[in-house]
Scaffold this motif. Structure first.
Motif, PDB file in Angstrom:
ATOM      1  N   ALA A  11       2.848  -0.407  -8.589  1.00  0.00           N
ATOM      2  CA  ALA A  11       3.245  -0.772  -9.953  1.00  0.00           C
ATOM      3  C   ALA A  11       4.658  -0.291 -10.252  1.00  0.00           C
ATOM      4  CB  ALA A  11       2.262  -0.190 -10.958  1.00  0.00           C
ATOM      5  N   VAL A  12       4.974   0.918  -9.811  1.00  0.00           N
ATOM      6  CA  VAL A  12       6.312   1.457 -10.077  1.00  0.00           C
ATOM      7  C   VAL A  12       7.351   0.684  -9.269  1.00  0.00           C
ATOM      8  CG1 VAL A  12       7.787   3.475  -9.814  1.00  0.00           C
ATOM      9  CG2 VAL A  12       5.493   3.734 -10.747  1.00  0.00           C
ATOM     10  N   LEU A  13       7.009   0.358  -8.018  1.00  0.00           N
ATOM     11  CA  LEU A  13       7.946  -0.391  -7.179  1.00  0.00           C
ATOM     12  C   LEU A  13       8.237  -1.775  -7.752  1.00  0.00           C
ATOM     13  CD1 LEU A  13       6.933   0.475  -3.511  1.00  0.00           C
ATOM     14  CD2 LEU A  13       8.973   1.155  -4.789  1.00  0.00           C
ATOM     15  N   ALA A  45      -5.947   0.799   2.171  1.00  0.00           N
ATOM     16  CA  ALA A  45      -6.263  -0.360   3.003  1.00  0.00           C
ATOM     17  C   ALA A  45      -5.008  -1.010   3.564  1.00  0.00           C
ATOM     18  CB  ALA A  45      -7.070  -1.372   2.190  1.00  0.00           C
ATOM     19  N   LEU A  46      -4.003  -1.122   2.705  1.00  0.00           N
ATOM     20  CA  LEU A  46      -2.759  -1.785   3.097  1.00  0.00           C
ATOM     21  C   LEU A  46      -2.123  -1.086   4.296  1.00  0.00           C
ATOM     22  CD1 LEU A  46      -1.111  -4.152   1.859  1.00  0.00           C
ATOM     23  CD2 LEU A  46       0.310  -2.405   0.786  1.00  0.00           C
ATOM     24  N   LEU A  48      -4.237  -6.261  -3.807  1.00  0.00           N
ATOM     25  CA  LEU A  48      -3.408  -5.315  -4.558  1.00  0.00           C
ATOM     26  C   LEU A  48      -2.634  -6.025  -5.666  1.00  0.00           C
ATOM     27  CD1 LEU A  48      -2.209  -2.428  -4.786  1.00  0.00           C
ATOM     28  CD2 LEU A  48      -0.519  -3.076  -3.086  1.00  0.00           C
ATOM     29  N   ALA A  49      -2.340  -7.318  -5.455  1.00  0.00           N
ATOM     30  CA  ALA A  49      -1.392  -8.020  -6.325  1.00  0.00           C
ATOM     31  C   ALA A  49      -1.749  -7.925  -7.812  1.00  0.00           C
ATOM     32  CB  ALA A  49      -1.277  -9.474  -5.896  1.00  0.00           C
ATOM     33  N   LEU A  50      -2.954  -8.365  -8.195  1.00  0.00           N
ATOM     34  CA  LEU A  50      -3.272  -8.430  -9.625  1.00  0.00           C
ATOM     35  C   LEU A  50      -3.303  -7.053 -10.302  1.00  0.00           C
ATOM     36  CD1 LEU A  50      -5.810 -11.364 -10.075  1.00  0.00           C
ATOM     37  CD2 LEU A  50      -3.416 -11.228 -10.774  1.00  0.00           C
ATOM     38  N   SER A 107      -5.591   5.436  -5.342  1.00  0.00           N
ATOM     39  CA  SER A 107      -4.985   5.417  -6.674  1.00  0.00           C
ATOM     40  C   SER A 107      -3.470   5.446  -6.586  1.00  0.00           C
ATOM     41  CB  SER A 107      -5.442   6.634  -7.483  1.00  0.00           C
ATOM     42  OG  SER A 107      -6.623   6.348  -8.171  1.00  0.00           O
ATOM     43  N   LEU A 108      -2.966   6.334  -5.717  1.00  0.00           N
ATOM     44  CA  LEU A 108      -1.513   6.457  -5.601  1.00  0.00           C
ATOM     45  C   LEU A 108      -0.898   5.148  -5.116  1.00  0.00           C
ATOM     46  CD1 LEU A 108      -0.959  10.066  -4.212  1.00  0.00           C
ATOM     47  CD2 LEU A 108      -0.608   9.194  -6.528  1.00  0.00           C
ATOM     48  N   SER A 109      -1.597   4.452  -4.203  1.00  0.00           N
ATOM     49  CA  SER A 109      -1.023   3.201  -3.697  1.00  0.00           C
ATOM     50  C   SER A 109      -0.877   2.194  -4.831  1.00  0.00           C
ATOM     51  CB  SER A 109      -1.873   2.636  -2.559  1.00  0.00           C
ATOM     52  OG  SER A 109      -3.121   2.190  -3.056  1.00  0.00           O
TER      53      SER A 109
END
Lengths: 336, 315, 283
Positions: free
Chosen positions: A106-108, A182-183, A202-204, A99-101
């Motif tokens: 999103a914040v980045l 995963a990343l 992760l992109a979408l 979740s944090l990732s």
């Protein structure tokens, strides 16, 4: 500042106790007899219902139940999942990094874009970028994230086929798990293909969730910068021949940081709420999907624990916001 | 050209409001090196707008629509942004009215003074630091190294204005514009700040343009005075002559207000600056109005004393 | 320099705001009109299934196509709007009544009651609103009544805070002190003097809360915790259609756009009302 700190820290336990009271009482919101429902409904054998009642501690008087609940929490015991029988704390720790990732991504993405838009809008008031920034802010705050998620999936996955959706990785992909993200795990394992796949997955969801920080940051940054740019000390700086870029990026930015810090207080609940639904749409294996499957499976211990965790995170974040306000402003730092 | 450090010609400033307000309507004067010029007038007469215009800095929606401002022969109004920036803070500098809001609240004052040096060619950090300390000592702040680390809110009003003056003098400008520099201060502090301004401009040779609604301040500090009314100069001359033998009825009224026994405000109000004004702008309030006052008066007289009035000639 | 911000700039700004305000009013009125009048004109049963015409794209008989059970999507969206908006309005009305009432009395009587109410408000504010709605819905189970409960409770604290500050400020005013001094009963004073003054800000907050409510109702419907199929509701229609994104994207586009435009309308209306009542706005 010390006094402010002391007052805020004194209020913290009271608020936290209140939050635990709410999550504790939530189980009593269940219509009828929770023990019966959790034991399997009206057809459950009475012994099973009684066993469930004892297991949940519901046979004890309410205050005793609450004290037991809180003292377990203090010891890091968030209860046991009714389904897997595993400690909820362990399960949360497995899900939290994922979740944090997503939130971090999103914040980045959102913060720089939103800040850039907002600042440019403030510097060129009523210009093209200003109009664009305000439209983006308005739409970003009005489009429900779960719908936006579907639109992006339709456009980029279904129609264009550029990006995958669903989960962190393609099905049946194995990566050595270390952090749970995963990343990061792919990177640590030196698995380039896995890393690219993780990034593509992760992109979408990250872009969808980023709409919230973009909209909120643009709105706040624009307001804060516009207000600062009109202030007398900026005129002084101009009168003394300080270059405009120095004025915007040092004089204004530092002063505008103050109201901008409150942004995080607004951003966090929006992100926490938005992330739950976005995780569901993208089957992102984080806390949101965990919470939702618990809700659907009536795993109340899990629902209680995740809600508590998110609320506590939120309370702590607001505390940090208030305190950093003091750190950034020398006037408050010494007075309070 | 002689030793004029500042030449202003036919300056017009307009505010793009609805209806537009023309706050400054054809102001022109020259300032000799080291000269101390006072600008007086009621509030709203265009003196503060003129002050900011001297640095090409009128706040939007205000705009200089016409005129010429030369600082040491360099034209400001047609200058490129970079040249204008280089002139501000080095050849012409300004002291603002309220030193609290005019200083950056979240930057240490040493840093703020240092910035004025940094962006005007002081590249060596060590020499900048030494210069900041020197300036703080010069404006009478004891223990400059410690003071340099203070934030504006930690200083008193008088000390803040001293900091402002230190910033203004940092690059030894030829012209120092001070807009009501003591209005926000106590009377005792006011005297100290005025003395400091006099002393420092005398030492560095800077000419000063002092804007004030208080004629006593101007009398104390300045050699020459401009009296503003409705965006124009109605009387100008040496402080001695103008204050001893005011020619314009408006100047008389102002002097009466400041020094006389009759402290009642001048009856009537200044004209609406959004409209065209024909004839003498003061005529509607003037007790000595005559038929000729419906024509525009021109500044006339000798070098040391000029007046724009059909009634009160320079004697 | 005291020449204020130019009146022309101000006028321009007001004009632009007015344009947006106008858009907000237009959206809200338009959407309400469509969902009220629409079903009267498009007399198709939103529940009638037709297994022959399943998952069809837009046709003349079904302008928005059909869902997996062959139900007409236009009818579902029109009726769904009634459901979504009605639940939102009722929820906000409840939150407004309870919250404002609590705040009004808190600010008026003060003392322990005030302390208690405000602590509860603080604690409720510690939860992100959507999360609180989720948890309440999770505990109570799906359905219209529980959705209303889940949406109204998180909205109560803001109304309470708002009305309390209004009440605190107004009870200090002289005319209110005078009214109390001449022996008007406290309830008379509250309803005559304190309540009317709070109406402006509360209306603004109500409009903002409506936007949030629509989002929450649809969100709960979307994750299956709100209104239950086959009953039409925008969020529920959306989740029904999402599986068939490939076959009929219009079925995802239209209900989502309806939700978005409603939220946008209420947000803009809130800004407009804020200007009208000269309130800084709750955001």
């Amino acid at each position: 500042m010390k006094r402010l700190l002391r007052r805020r820290l004194l209020l913290l336990p009271i608020t936290l106790l209140g939050v635990t009271a709410v999550t504790f009482l939530a189980i009593h919101l269940i219509p009828g007899d929770p023990a019966e429902i959790l034991a399997g409904g009206p057809l459950a054998p009475p012994e099973a219902v009684d066993a469930m009642r004892v297991r949940l501690g519901l046979d004890q008087p309410l205050p005793v139940q609450y004290i037991t609940y809180v003292s377990r929490l203090v010891h890091g015991d968030l209860g046991t999942s009714l389904f897997t029988g595993r400690p909820v704390a362990t399960e949360i720790m497995e899900r939290l990094p994922t979740s944090l990732s997503l939130t971090a991504a999103a914040v980045l993405i959102g913060l720089p874009i939103g800040a850039g838009l907002g600042v440019l809008a403030a510097v060129r008031r009523d210009g093209l970028i200003d109009h664009a920034a305000r439209t983006v802010a308005l739409l970003g705050l009005s489009l429900p994230s779960f719908w936006l998620a579907l639109l992006l999936v339709w456009a980029f996955s279904v129609k264009l086929g550029w990006l995958p959706f669903g989960g962190e990785l393609p099905a049946f992909t194995e990566i050595e798990r270390r952090t749970g993200v995963a990343l990061v795990d792919a990177m640590l394992a030196g698995d380039v293909g896995g890393f690219v796949e993780a990034l593509r997955h992760l992109a979408l969801p990250a872009i969808t969730l980023a709409v919230i920080p973009i909209a909120l940051t643009a709105r706040y940054a624009r307001g804060a910068f516009a207000e600062q740019l009109a202030s007398p000390h900026i005129r002084t700086a101009r009168a003394f021949g300080i270059p405009e870029r120095v004025i915007v990026w040092r004089y204004v930015a530092r002063n505008a940081m103050l109201p901008l810090v409150t942004l995080f207080g607004v951003l966090l609940p929006a992100l926490l709420g938005g992330a739950v639904l976005i995780e569901v749409v993208f089957s992102w294996p984080g806390l949101g999907t965990y919470l939702l499957s618990a809700i659907q499976g009536r795993d109340y211990a899990v629902v209680q624990a995740v809600t508590l965790l998110l609320a506590v995170l939120y309370v702590l974040a607001s505390l940090v916001v208030d305190l950093s306000y003091g750190l950034l402003d020398p006037r408050i730092r010494e007075r309070g | 050209m002689t030793d004029a450090v500042l030449e202003v010609r036919d300056l017009h400033v307009e505010f793009a409001t609805d209806p537009p307000v023309r706050a400054v309507r054809g102001v022109g004067f020259t300032l000799a090196a080291g000269e101390r010029l006072g600008i007086v007038g009621e509030s709203g007469c265009g003196k503060s707008v003129t002050a900011t215009a001297l640095l090409g800095l009128v706040d939007p929606p205000g705009r200089i629509v016409e005129g010429s401002i030369r600082v040491r022969g360099k034209e400001l109004l047609s200058a490129a942004a970079a040249d204008l920036r280089a002139i501000r803070g080095s050849e012409i500098a300004m002291v603002f009215q309220d030193p609290m809001s005019s200083l950056n609240p979240v930057a240490r004052i040493g840093r703020q003074i240092e910035d004025v040096l940094t962006y005007h060619g002081w590249q060596d950090r060590g020499s900048r630091r030494r210069r900041v300390a020197e300036l703080l000592r010069l404006v009478g702040l004891p223990d400059p190294d410690r003071r340099a680390r203070a934030y504006p809110h930690e200083l008193s009003g008088g000390m803040r204005q001293r900091v402002m003056i230190a910033m203004a003098l940092a690059n030894e400008p030829a012209v120092l514009v001070a807009d009501e520099p003591t209005t926000a201060l106590d009377v005792t502090v006011e005297a100290q700040i005025l003395l400091l301004l006099e002393d420092l401009t005398a030492r560095t040779g800077a000419a000063i343009v002092l804007i004030s609604h208080d004629l006593r301040v101007v009398a104390e500090v300045c050699d020459r005075v401009l009296v503003f009314y409705a965006g124009r100069i109605v009387e100008e001359g040496s402080v001695d002559e103008v204050f001893a033998r005011p020619a314009h009825p408006y100047t008389r009224a102002l002097l009466e207000l400041a020094f006389g026994r009759d402290r009642r405000a001048i009856p009537g109000a200044p004209p609406d600056l959004s409209s065209m004004i024909t004839g003498c702008a003061y005529a509607p309030r003037c007790s000595r109005r005559i038929a000729a006052c419906s024509d525009d008066p021109v500044l006339e007289g000798r070098d040391s004393h000029r007046v724009a009035c059909w009634v009160g000639a320079v004697r | 320099m005291t020449v204020a911000v130019s009146s022309r700039t101000l006028a321009l700004r007001r004009l632009r705001r007015n344009r947006l305000s106008f858009l907000g009013v237009l959206l809200v009125v338009g959407i309400v009109a469509v969902v009220v009048v629409g079903p009267l004109l498009w007399r198709v049963d939103p529940l009638a299934t037709d297994l022959v015409h399943r998952l069809e794209g837009p046709t003349a008989a079904h302008p928005l196509g059909t869902d997996v059970q062959g139900r007409d999507l236009l009818a579902r969206v029109l009726y769904g709007g009634r459901v979504t908006l009605l639940i939102s309005v009722v929820s906000v009305m409840i939150a407004l009544t309870v919250g404002s009432g609590l705040g009004l009395v808190s600010g008026f009587v003060r003392g322990w009651f005030d302390v208690l109410v405000m602590r509860i408000v603080d604690i409720l504010l510690a939860f992100p609103p959507l999360l609180l709605a989720l948890v309440i819905a999770a505990a109570r189970g799906p359905g219209v009544g529980n959705t209303i409960l889940a949406v109204s409770v998180p909205a109560i604290p803001r109304f309470a805070r708002l009305m309390r500050s209004q009440s605190l400020a107004i009870t200090e005013r002289e005319y209110v002190l005078a009214a109390r001094a001449i022996g008007l009963s406290p309830s008379r004073v509250l309803f005559r003097h304190v309540l009317p003054n709070g109406i402006g800000p509360v209306t603004v907050q109500a409009s903002i809360a409506l936007g949030i409510a629509v989002l929450e109702v649809a969100g709960l419907g979307f994750i299956g915790l709100g209104v239950q199929p086959p009953a039409p509701e925008w969020g529920a229609i959306l989740v029904d259609s999402r599986t068939y994104l490939l076959q009929n994207p219009v079925a995802v586009l239209v209900p989502g756009a309806a939700i978005s435009l409603s939220i946008l309308g209420f947000n803009l209306l809130g800004d407009a009302l804020g200007d009208l009542f000269d309130v800084g706005g709750g955001r």
